[in-house]
Design an enzyme around this catalytic site. Structure first.
Site, PDB file in Angstrom:
ATOM      1  CG  LEU C  92      33.630  38.851  35.396  1.00  0.00           C
ATOM      2  CD1 LEU C  92      34.664  37.740  35.213  1.00  0.00           C
ATOM      3  CD2 LEU C  92      33.102  39.320  34.056  1.00  0.00           C
ATOM      4  N   GLY C 137      35.287  43.437  37.233  1.00  0.00           N
ATOM      5  CA  GLY C 137      34.871  43.542  35.840  1.00  0.00           C
ATOM      6  C   GLY C 137      34.272  44.893  35.486  1.00  0.00           C
ATOM      7  CG  ASN C 159      37.538  44.001  43.996  1.00  0.00           C
ATOM      8  OD1 ASN C 159      37.380  43.870  42.785  1.00  0.00           O
ATOM      9  ND2 ASN C 159      36.546  43.870  44.862  1.00  0.00           N
ATOM     10  CD  GLU C 160      39.726  41.359  39.355  1.00  0.00           C
ATOM     11  OE1 GLU C 160      40.360  42.294  39.889  1.00  0.00           O
ATOM     12  OE2 GLU C 160      38.878  41.549  38.476  1.00  0.00           O
TER      13      GLU C 160
END
Lengths: 286, 286, 286
Positions: C92, C137, C159-160
Site C-alpha cells: 500500500l 500488500g 510483514n505488517e
C-alpha cells in the site's frame, strides 16, 4: 534477574497466598515467577512435586501468574516450564475428580477454563520449555503457548481416549493450532503419545533442546525476535488469529462446565477412578 | 470368520433383498459383509461388477451394511474394499442421472447422502483398503474412512471438474479432512487424479500395500490399535472433530438434493450424458 | 498477442482514464493488459515506477483490468506481474494514509477491498509471476492468485506487525489459503519476510523461476492444464472453496472500512507516518 513473586508484586503474592500457606515453606510454592528485568522475559515454573498434577491450587497459581504478567507493562514474553527433572506436567489431578465436593470441582474446572483463556489469549508471546513428559492437561498447557521446545526422550500428547475420556472441544482446537487436522484426528482418536522426535516431525513441538538450560536459552532466542515488533500490533494479530477459539470458550463456559460436571458425576466414572487409585496405591505399597 | 449378510442378521438380509433379487444369485450380491468374530473387525466388500458403479441398489446395500454395524455391539472396526481386481469404485453410476425418473433420482441422491452420513460419522473406526482405481464417488467413499491403504499403480482423486461437474460441498470437506486446503484447492479445481505414489506423498492415502491381501492385513493392524481404547470415548472424540461437516449435511440435505436435481435436469447436462454414453457404446462395439 | 487496454475495450480504457491522464504517456500507464488471443491467457502488469506502491489509481487500474477479464468470454486465465526489475509490489502507498482526505482514503480502502474480491473470487484461473520483492500488500495480491511462481533472491511476506500495524482479517485468510495455520501464526505475529527459497519450502510460493521470462512461461504452463476443464465447473468449484472468506468480506466491507479509517485517524499513527516519510526524505537527500 530476580524473583518477583513476593518482593515486587504484593498483589500477586497475595493472590498466591492460599498456595503459599498450603505449601508451608517458600521453597515449595506451587508457581515460581521470575522476571528478567533487562529483557522483560518472565519465567513461570510449575512446582508441585512430584509431577505437577494440575489441582485447583496449582491452576490458581498459574492463573494469577498469567494475569499478573498481563498487567505488567515490562513483560515482553513468557516461558512456561517445570521444576521437576522428568515431568513438565502430568495433567489434571485425578483427586479433583474423585468423590468431588460440588463447589470445589466447579471452581477447579472454571479455573482451568480461565487458565486456558489467559494463556491461549495472552498479549505477550509465550513459549513452553517442555523439560519432561507432558500428557493430557500438560500437553494442553504447552499447546496454548506460541512455541514449543522439548527435551529429548520424553513423551507428549492428548491421550484422553486412552484414559476412557474425551478431550473437550478447546483441547482439540488447541491441538489444531499446532498440527494439521488429519494428524490431529489420528492422534486424538487413538490417544497417541508422541516421543520428542515424533512430536518434532509432526509439528507438535517446534524445536528439540539438549536439556532444560538449553530449552530456556532457545526459548529466550525465540522471544527475542519480538523485541522490535510493536507489542500492540503483535497482540492484535495474535488475538485476531485465535479469535474464534477464544470466543467459543467465552460464550460456552457454562455449557462446557456442565458437560464436565455431569461426566464426573457418573457412577461408572467414579468407579473407574476408584480402581485407578487403588492400582496406584498397590504400586506404591510394593 | 463368517459371512453374516443373511445368516446372522435377518433384518439386514431383508434390507438387502431388492439387491439380492436383482442380482439373481447369491454370488453376485452387491455388498458382502463378513465379520471376524474374534477381533470384531467387519469387512464390507463392494461387489457390483465390473467397476462398482454406485447405483441406488449398491448404495442401499452399503447403507444397510453400515447401519447394521452401527447397531452391532461386537463391531470394533470396519474395512471397506472391492471384489474387483482393478477398481475400488468407479464412482456414481451415470445411468442414475441419464433421463432419470423423478422418484428414483431423488432416492438415489438421498441414499448417497445417508451413506456419507453413516460412514463419515460412524461410531466404529474405518479403513478403506483401496485395491483399484478410485475416482470421484469412489474417492469420496475412501475419504469418509479414517485411514486409507492403497495398492500400487492405481489412481485416486475427486476429478469432477474434468467431467464438467462440481463436487458438492461435502465431497470437498471430506477431502479437506485428509489433505491441506492449499493442496485440495489445486486438486479440486484441476480435477486431478493422483497415482498411488502421488497420493501417499500428498497425504490423500496413508499407506501403500503390495496387494489386496496386504491391504487387508495392514487395515487390520491399523484397527487393532483401538482394541484398548474405550469405544465410547473414541466415538465421541471422532464425532466432535467431524461435527461441523456432519451437522452441515443434516441441516442441508434438502438444499443439497435440490441443487443436484436441478443440475441433472438441465438439457445441456442430459445432452452431455447422452454423448458420453454413445461414446461408451461405440467403444464397446469395437 | 495484442494490447487490449485501449484498442479492444473502450469501456475499460475509459475506466482507466484518470490513470492515463496522470501518467501523461502511453508507456507509463499504471496497468498494462495484454491478451494472448490463441490461448486466452491475459497478462496484467503493474507499472507504477519505481516500486508499484498501491495507490488509489493503481488499484483502480487493477480493478478495471480484473473486471474486464471477468466479462471477457475469451479469457481462460490471467498472469499478474510487474514491470519493475526488482519489485513485484511494495504494498500500500503510504501517501494514501498520511494526512488523508476523507473521501479519497475511503475510496482507496474500498477499492482495495474490491480488488481483493475481484481477484480472490475471479472466475478465471490466476497466477502471480512474482518477479521481485513482495511485502505486505504486494504479498496479498499474490496470495489472491491460485498459484505463485517467484524469481530467486527476493523476499515475500505479510510483514505488517514489523510496521506496527495489524493485517486485516482478509489478509490473514488469504495467507491461510496458502500455508498451514501454525506457520501463518508464526509468520504473521513476527511479520516475517521469507526469501524465495524459504517461501517455497513453507508453501507460500509454489515454484521458483530463473527470471521473469521463465516465470511467465511456467505460469502459462500452469494455466494450460485448465484448457480441457469446463470453465463453469472450475469456477463454481473455486468459489465454493473460497466462499466463506468472500462472503465475510461482502458482509463486512463497511465494518472493515471503519476499522481502517479509525486506525488511520489516530494522531499516533499520523506521527509515526510523518517520521517514516522524513526518514525516507533524509535517505533520498544523501
Amino acid at each position: 534477574m530476580m524473583n518477583i513473586t513476593r518482593q515486587l508484586r504484593p498483589s500477586l503474592a497475595k493472590a498466591l497466598m492460599p498456595t503459599a500457606m498450603r505449601a508451608m515453606s517458600a521453597d515449595s510454592k506451587l508457581v515460581e515467577l521470575t522476571m528478567n528485568e533487562k529483557t522483560g522475559i518472565a519465567t513461570v515454573t510449575m512446582n508441585r512435586p512430584p509431577v505437577n498434577s494440575l489441582n485447583l491450587e496449582l491452576l490458581q497459581g498459574l492463573l494469577k501468574a498469567f494475569e499478573g504478567l498481563e498487567d505488567d507493562r515490562k513483560c515482553r514474553g513468557m516461558i512456561l516450564t517445570s521444576s521437576s527433572p522428568t515431568v513438565f506436567s502430568a495433567g489434571l489431578d485425578i483427586m479433583e475428580m474423585y468423590k468431588p465436593k460440588p463447589d470445589r470441582v466447579k471452581e477447579f474446572w472454571t479455573t482451568l477454563q480461565d487458565v486456558w483463556l489467559a494463556l491461549y489469549g495472552s498479549s505477550f508471546p509465550t513459549v513452553a520449555a517442555i523439560n519432561g513428559h507432558s500428557p493430557a492437561g500438560g500437553c494442553l498447557l504447552s499447546l496454548c503457548c506460541e512455541y514449543r521446545i522439548m527435551c529429548p526422550n520424553y513423551s507428549i500428547g492428548l491421550n484422553e481416549t486412552k484414559l476412557g475420556i474425551v478431550a473437550p472441544k478447546w483441547f482439540m482446537s488447541s491441538m489444531l493450532g499446532a498440527i494439521p487436522y488429519r494428524e490431529a484426528e489420528l492422534a486424538l482418536t487413538s490417544g497417541r503419545m508422541f516421543s520428542t522426535d515424533e512430536a518434532l516431525k509432526i509439528g507438535l513441538i517446534d524445536e528439540v533442546a539438549s536439556d532444560k538450560a538449553d530449552a530456556i536459552a532457545k526459548s529466550e532466542k525465540f522471544l527475542s525476535q519480538f523485541a522490535k515488533i510493536h507489542p500492540i500490533a503483535r497482540k492484535l494479530t495474535k488475538l485476531n488469529l485465535r479469535h474464534s477459539a477464544l470466543e467459543w470458550m467465552q460464550e460456552n463456559k457454562e455449557l462446557d462446565l456442565n458437560i464436565f460436571i455431569s461426566f464426573v458425576g457418573q457412577p461408572i466414572v467414579q468407579k473407574s477412578l476408584e480402581k485407578y487409585l487403588e492400582g496406584l496405591k498397590a504400586k506404591q505399597a510394593k
